[in-house]
Design a protein around this motif. Structure first.
Motif, PDB file in Angstrom:
ATOM      1  N   ILE A  95       1.111  -1.020  -0.086  1.00 19.28           N
ATOM      2  CA  ILE A  95       0.038   0.206  -0.244  1.00 19.28           C
ATOM      3  C   ILE A  95       1.262   1.195  -0.171  1.00 19.28           C
ATOM      4  N   ARG A 147       4.741   0.835   0.358  1.00 25.25           N
ATOM      5  CA  ARG A 147       5.510   0.252   1.063  1.00 25.25           C
ATOM      6  C   ARG A 147       4.757  -1.410   1.172  1.00 25.25           C
ATOM      7  N   ILE A 172       2.768  -4.520   3.084  1.00 21.61           N
ATOM      8  CA  ILE A 172       2.219  -4.243   4.369  1.00 21.61           C
ATOM      9  C   ILE A 172       2.027  -6.392   4.361  1.00 21.61           C
ATOM     10  N   PRO A 225       1.248  -7.151  17.255  1.00 20.44           N
ATOM     11  CA  PRO A 225       1.169  -5.985  17.761  1.00 20.44           C
ATOM     12  C   PRO A 225      -0.100  -5.595  16.580  1.00 20.44           C
ATOM     13  N   SER A 226      -0.466  -3.856  16.892  1.00 24.62           N
ATOM     14  CA  SER A 226      -0.885  -3.032  16.322  1.00 24.62           C
ATOM     15  C   SER A 226      -0.450  -2.628  14.852  1.00 24.62           C
ATOM     16  N   GLY A 227      -0.545  -3.171  13.719  1.00 21.87           N
ATOM     17  CA  GLY A 227      -0.298  -2.396  12.385  1.00 21.87           C
ATOM     18  C   GLY A 227       0.337  -4.153  12.470  1.00 21.87           C
ATOM     19  N   ALA A 228       0.655  -4.655  12.662  1.00 25.01           N
ATOM     20  CA  ALA A 228       1.344  -6.719  12.190  1.00 25.01           C
ATOM     21  C   ALA A 228       0.730  -6.959  10.739  1.00 25.01           C
ATOM     22  N   GLY A 229      -0.078  -6.403  10.546  1.00 23.87           N
ATOM     23  CA  GLY A 229      -0.998  -6.374   9.091  1.00 23.87           C
ATOM     24  C   GLY A 229      -2.361  -7.805   8.992  1.00 23.87           C
ATOM     25  N   LYS A 230      -3.187  -8.089  10.178  1.00 19.45           N
ATOM     26  CA  LYS A 230      -4.052  -9.237  10.687  1.00 19.45           C
ATOM     27  C   LYS A 230      -4.772  -9.076  10.181  1.00 19.45           C
ATOM     28  N   SER A 231      -4.833  -6.979  10.236  1.00 27.22           N
ATOM     29  CA  SER A 231      -6.970  -6.919   9.226  1.00 27.22           C
ATOM     30  C   SER A 231      -6.685  -7.103   7.639  1.00 27.22           C
ATOM     31  N   THR A 232      -5.779  -6.359   7.325  1.00 27.41           N
ATOM     32  CA  THR A 232      -4.957  -6.564   6.210  1.00 27.41           C
ATOM     33  C   THR A 232      -5.285  -7.487   4.989  1.00 27.41           C
ATOM     34  N   GLU A 265     -10.899  -8.640  14.988  1.00 19.85           N
ATOM     35  CA  GLU A 265     -11.123  -8.706  16.923  1.00 19.85           C
ATOM     36  C   GLU A 265     -12.544  -8.596  16.291  1.00 19.85           C
ATOM     37  N   HIS A 283      -7.333 -10.070  20.682  1.00 19.31           N
ATOM     38  CA  HIS A 283      -5.975  -9.961  21.830  1.00 19.31           C
ATOM     39  C   HIS A 283      -6.836 -11.328  23.155  1.00 19.31           C
TER      40      HIS A 283
HETATM   41  N1  LIG Z   1      -5.634   1.980   3.466  1.00 14.58           N
HETATM   42  C1  LIG Z   1      -4.462   1.996   3.962  1.00 14.58           C
HETATM   43  N2  LIG Z   1      -2.933   2.722   3.861  1.00 14.58           N
HETATM   44  C2  LIG Z   1      -2.482   3.371   3.915  1.00 14.58           C
HETATM   45  N3  LIG Z   1      -2.111   1.632   4.889  1.00 14.58           N
HETATM   46  C3  LIG Z   1      -2.576   1.357   4.787  1.00 14.58           C
HETATM   47  C4  LIG Z   1      -4.040   0.907   4.818  1.00 14.58           C
HETATM   48  N4  LIG Z   1      -4.386  -0.017   5.366  1.00 14.58           N
HETATM   49  C5  LIG Z   1      -3.829  -0.430   5.999  1.00 14.58           C
HETATM   50  N5  LIG Z   1      -2.122   0.054   6.494  1.00 14.58           N
HETATM   51  C6  LIG Z   1      -0.926   0.121   6.693  1.00 14.58           C
HETATM   52  O1  LIG Z   1      -0.813  -1.484   6.932  1.00 14.58           O
HETATM   53  C7  LIG Z   1       0.218  -2.052   7.487  1.00 14.58           C
HETATM   54  C8  LIG Z   1      -0.995  -2.813   8.983  1.00 14.58           C
HETATM   55  O2  LIG Z   1      -2.587  -2.464   8.910  1.00 14.58           O
HETATM   56  P1  LIG Z   1      -3.891  -3.542  10.091  1.00 14.58           P
HETATM   57  O3  LIG Z   1      -4.416  -2.863   9.627  1.00 14.58           O
HETATM   58  O4  LIG Z   1      -3.148  -4.517   8.840  1.00 14.58           O
HETATM   59  O5  LIG Z   1      -3.012  -4.118  11.027  1.00 14.58           O
HETATM   60  P2  LIG Z   1      -3.321  -4.784  12.652  1.00 14.58           P
HETATM   61  O6  LIG Z   1      -2.553  -5.741  12.399  1.00 14.58           O
HETATM   62  O7  LIG Z   1      -4.670  -5.157  12.219  1.00 14.58           O
HETATM   63  O8  LIG Z   1      -3.573  -3.537  13.418  1.00 14.58           O
HETATM   64  P3  LIG Z   1      -4.358  -3.542  14.604  1.00 14.58           P
HETATM   65  O9  LIG Z   1      -3.937  -4.599  15.325  1.00 14.58           O
HETATM   66  O10 LIG Z   1      -4.189  -2.285  14.636  1.00 14.58           O
HETATM   67  O11 LIG Z   1      -5.906  -4.120  14.267  1.00 14.58           O
HETATM   68  C9  LIG Z   1      -0.121  -0.784   8.903  1.00 14.58           C
HETATM   69  O12 LIG Z   1       1.135  -0.083   9.253  1.00 14.58           O
HETATM   70  C10 LIG Z   1      -1.236   0.374   8.706  1.00 14.58           C
HETATM   71  O13 LIG Z   1      -0.961   1.404   8.723  1.00 14.58           O
END
Ligand SMILES: Nc1ncnc2c1ncn2[C@@H]1O[C@H](COP(=O)(O)OP(=O)(O)OP(=O)(O)O)[C@@H](O)[C@H]1O
Ligand SMILES: [Mg+2]
Length: 269
Positions: free
Chosen positions: A33, A36, A38, A57-64, A185, A217
């Motif tokens: 994205i 970068r 992800i 951790p937050s930002g690990a990429g789980k939701s993506t 989550e 979590h």
């Molecule tokens: N639409 C987007 N534009 C830019 N960066 C994005 C976008 N979506 C996700 N990211 C980045 O991708 C990385 C992974 O995000 P993601 O939401 O998948 O993490 P996560 O593990 O689900 O975190 P959390 O525990 O906070 O939910 C993060 O650095 C986030 O900033």
């Protein structure tokens, strides 16, 4: 990546071979994205009846990752294979089949505010599965009953608690008769006293053999129910294994370390 396939390290001849069929496979999913990366080459296979728990951790990429699994986000590379068939993201029938068979539960429920609980479930049955109005109503009521909400069927989302809204969202997903449910989550937007009722529904689904991938979590829940814990960081799977192996006293794993930090945050110690 560290693998903890069994509490004894490498599998022994006594380890039972899992013969359940693989329902869903993600092969080398990569997503960038804004230039970068992800997700880096994330692969995961899910067998029927498994509950895979994603932590990290937050930002690990789980939701993506979860959104790539049912192609709400298109991966840049990699394959999704559903019951042995590669999903073609640009072929609408293949995409619709995936979406119907792989349900998704979000943190913030995603209900229609202008529809009652029953209508929120019924509308998906009518639009996606072509049910008649009457059939959809009856089936919606049966699904609400399954999550303990038949007495709330006529209420609008604004009249429901967060836990009840999430249970309506689960009922809506179940109404599609999915092969797999993805949960991102599902309890993190809830007040602490409402978490248990949603986890109880998910626990019931797991014990009835529903196949699920869940980012959470809720480590006690994961420890008790996950068939495998997948620890992600910076878009990679860095550790995976059974809860017993990863969270055993003295295991010294990243997962155990992460878990103890979460507990410390919760108790403020
Ligand atoms: N639409 C987007 N534009 C830019 N960066 C994005 C976008 N979506 C996700 N990211 C980045 O991708 C990385 C992974 O995000 P993601 O939401 O998948 O993490 P996560 O593990 O689900 O975190 P959390 O525990 O906070 O939910 C993060 O650095 C986030 O900033
Ligand atoms: Mg997330």
């Amino acid at each position: 990546m560290t693998q903890f396939a069994s509490s004894h390290g490498s599998p022994s001849p006594d380890d039972a071979v899992d013969t359940r069929p693989v329902i869903l496979e993600m092969e080398n999913i990569t997503k960038k994205i804004g230039g970068r990366t992800i997700l880096h080459d994330v692969s995961l296979a899910v067998r029927q009846g498994e509950l895979k728990v994603l932590i990290g951790p937050s930002g690990a990429g789980k939701s993506t990752f979860l959104q790539c699994v049912n192609l709400l986000i298109a991966p840049d590379a990699g394959n999704i294979i559903l019951k042995g068939e590669k999903v073609e993201p640009h072929h609408k029938p293949s995409l619709y089949a995936l979406r119907q068979q792989v349900g998704m539960i979000f943190q913030d429920f995603n209900l229609f505010d202008h529809l009652t609980a029953q209508e929120n479930v019924a509308i998906a049955l009518r639009k996606v599965r072509g049910f008649s109005k009457r059939e959809a109503s009856l089936r919606a009521m049966a699904e609400l009953e399954r999550v303990g909400l038949s007495r709330r069927a006529g209420l609008y989302p604004a009249e429901l608690s967060g836990g009840q809204k999430q249970r309506v969202a689960i009922a809506r997903a179940l109404a599609m008769d999915p092969q797999v449910i993805l949960l991102d989550e599902p309890t993190s937007a809830l007040d602490p006293e409402l978490v248990g009722e949603v986890l109880a529904v998910i626990r019931e689904l797991a014990s009835n053999g529903m196949t699920m991938i869940m980012a959470t979590h809720q480590m006690e829940f994961a420890r008790a129910l996950a068939t495998e814990i997948i620890f992600m960081e910076q878009g990679r799977i860095i550790e995976r294994g059974s809860p017993d192996a990863l969270l055993a006293p003295g295991a010294g794993t990243r997962t155990a370390d992460f878990c103890s930090k979460l507990l410390a945050e919760e108790c403020g110690c």
